[in-house]
Design an enzyme around this catalytic site. Sequence first.
Site, mmCIF file in Angstrom:
data_model
loop_
_atom_site.group_PDB
_atom_site.id
_atom_site.type_symbol
_atom_site.label_atom_id
_atom_site.label_comp_id
_atom_site.label_asym_id
_atom_site.label_seq_id
_atom_site.Cartn_x
_atom_site.Cartn_y
_atom_site.Cartn_z
ATOM 1 C CG ASP A 10 -1.732 1.184 1.466
ATOM 2 O OD1 ASP A 10 -1.549 2.186 0.740
ATOM 3 O OD2 ASP A 10 -2.588 1.136 2.380
ATOM 4 C CE1 TYR A 89 -5.334 10.110 5.855
ATOM 5 C CE2 TYR A 89 -5.341 7.714 6.038
ATOM 6 C CZ TYR A 89 -5.320 8.970 6.625
ATOM 7 O OH TYR A 89 -5.281 9.091 7.987
ATOM 8 C CE LYS A 131 -9.288 -0.768 3.797
ATOM 9 N NZ LYS A 131 -8.121 -0.654 2.874
ATOM 10 C CE1 TYR A 227 -3.794 -1.663 11.388
ATOM 11 C CE2 TYR A 227 -4.538 0.615 11.496
ATOM 12 C CZ TYR A 227 -4.600 -0.644 10.922
ATOM 13 O OH TYR A 227 -5.472 -0.870 9.887
ATOM 14 C CE LYS A 230 -5.832 -6.546 10.624
ATOM 15 N NZ LYS A 230 -5.249 -6.720 11.960
ATOM 16 N NE ARG A 264 -11.125 4.476 13.361
ATOM 17 C CZ ARG A 264 -10.580 5.672 13.166
ATOM 18 N NH1 ARG A 264 -9.312 5.857 13.395
ATOM 19 N NH2 ARG A 264 -11.327 6.674 12.762
ATOM 20 C CE1 TYR A 346 -6.183 4.611 14.635
ATOM 21 C CE2 TYR A 346 -6.050 2.662 13.253
ATOM 22 C CZ TYR A 346 -5.938 4.026 13.406
ATOM 23 O OH TYR A 346 -5.612 4.814 12.350
HETATM 24 P P1 13P Z 1 -5.136 -0.541 4.947
HETATM 25 O O1 13P Z 1 -4.175 -1.492 5.599
HETATM 26 O O2 13P Z 1 -5.824 -1.177 3.782
HETATM 27 O O3 13P Z 1 -4.477 0.746 4.607
HETATM 28 O O4 13P Z 1 -6.300 -0.253 5.968
HETATM 29 C C1 13P Z 1 -6.049 0.584 7.032
HETATM 30 C C2 13P Z 1 -7.243 0.874 7.864
HETATM 31 O O5 13P Z 1 -7.092 1.038 9.053
HETATM 32 C C3 13P Z 1 -8.557 0.947 7.227
HETATM 33 O O6 13P Z 1 -9.570 1.346 8.127
HETATM 34 MG MG MG Z 2 -4.896 -2.078 2.157
HETATM 35 MG MG MG Z 3 -4.110 2.160 3.309
HETATM 36 MG MG MG Z 4 -2.624 -2.400 4.575
#
Ligand code: 13P
Ligand code: MG
Ligand code: MG
Ligand code: MG
Length: 383
Positions: A10, A89, A131, A227, A230, A264, A346
């Site tokens: 990512d 983002y 996710k 964190y 994911k 999250r 989180y």
């Molecule tokens: P990603 O790992 O896909 O960036 O997801 C992060 C996240 O906390 C989504 O709510």
């Molecule tokens: Mg992702």
């Molecule tokens: Mg992401």
């Molecule tokens: Mg991720």
Amino acid sequence: MTTLSIIKADTGGFVGHGAVHPDMMDEARRELGRAIDSGLLIDGHVANCGDDISLIMTHTYGADSALIHSFAWDTFQATTHIAKELGLYGAGQDLLSDAFSGNLRGMGPGYAELEFQERPSEPVLCFLADKTEPGAWNLPLYKIFADPFNTAGLVIDTKMHTGFAFEVYDLQQEKRITFDCPAEVYDMLMYIGAPSRYVIHSVRSKTLDETAAATSTQRLSLIAGKYVGKDDPVMIVRCQSGLPAVGEALEPFAFPYTVAGCMRGSHHAPFLPVSTDHGHPSRFDGPPRVVALGFQIHDGKMIGPRDMFADPAFDRARDQAGEIMDYLRRHGPFEPHRLPLEDLEYTTMAELTKRHADRWTSMTTEVMTTEDAESGAGAARVG
Ligand code: 13P
Ligand code: MG
Ligand code: MG
Ligand code: MG
Ligand code: 13P
Ligand code: MG
């Protein structure tokens, strides 16, 4: 020997954590094209699931190759650059290190790699998830390679009947073990049923002595110590001719089983199998999803992809996932929608524990014992 590598990261989300911006996909395709032209790669395909870019590549350098890993690292730097320019983002979210050193282990990007002698026909499936965590592949891998109610071949194909060996990682203690299945299925299930810690890394055919499946197994939070998003794992499954048929490798996803991840990274939600045009989680940053790209590898060339979940036969799973999502969402901040405290990605708990430290009072009764009374000492606590 041919190596099939999926390396993914990512490097920025569009919008929020939902997808990859088309300019980033174009940049990754340009880089991949150059690598094919230069002879580094035999072939390649850029795909995404959610906000994670996957570089799906064939080459002759084997797994953990510095050349291939550094190419992927540089490509992810280039897509990060675009993400920064566009203010996307979490630009560079999964690039946890400042500089590349040898291979990608512990650096953030995930990878699944398989080296094999190409069979006369070599059908492979590349599964990409968003996710969720690497343990999300435990249940389908068990079903594909060890459950005869999923895979008829385990019973009726002489090349599959002796079973498969599963390599399982303990991600907390960085140890590995191999289970000989079907003999050790019950032992293995005790571990892999806890997918946040124990993760199937690869599966080998005992008859063919060939590796049939490989997954990406890194846990970002264990690398970073906090964190950072994911893991959003990937998986390769080789199929047919003594390995599970394509349809047997897809079948587990007709059941939208529950995985950890979603909003999250801290919620249980159903795992939704989707076609590539629906690989963009929006609702509550979920439900976590999986796409499957099918290729025939021929002389190292990747013939494909075919979008394997673009099949109305998976509509029932998708409808069911919608219902499960409604049901879980209504729990709001309660378990089992929210992950148990120890698995939360989180948490405000450390802060709250400090803030409330002197407001928690003991519930044990204070009683004066006869000896205390005689000696004039204070009250003794009895539990
Ligand atoms: P990603 O790992 O896909 O960036 O997801 C992060 C996240 O906390 C989504 O709510
Ligand atoms: Mg992702
Ligand atoms: Mg992401
Ligand atoms: Mg991720
Ligand atoms: P074919 O007979 O079409 O080759 O199919 C064999 C198979 O594995 C179907 O699952
Ligand atoms: Mg046929």
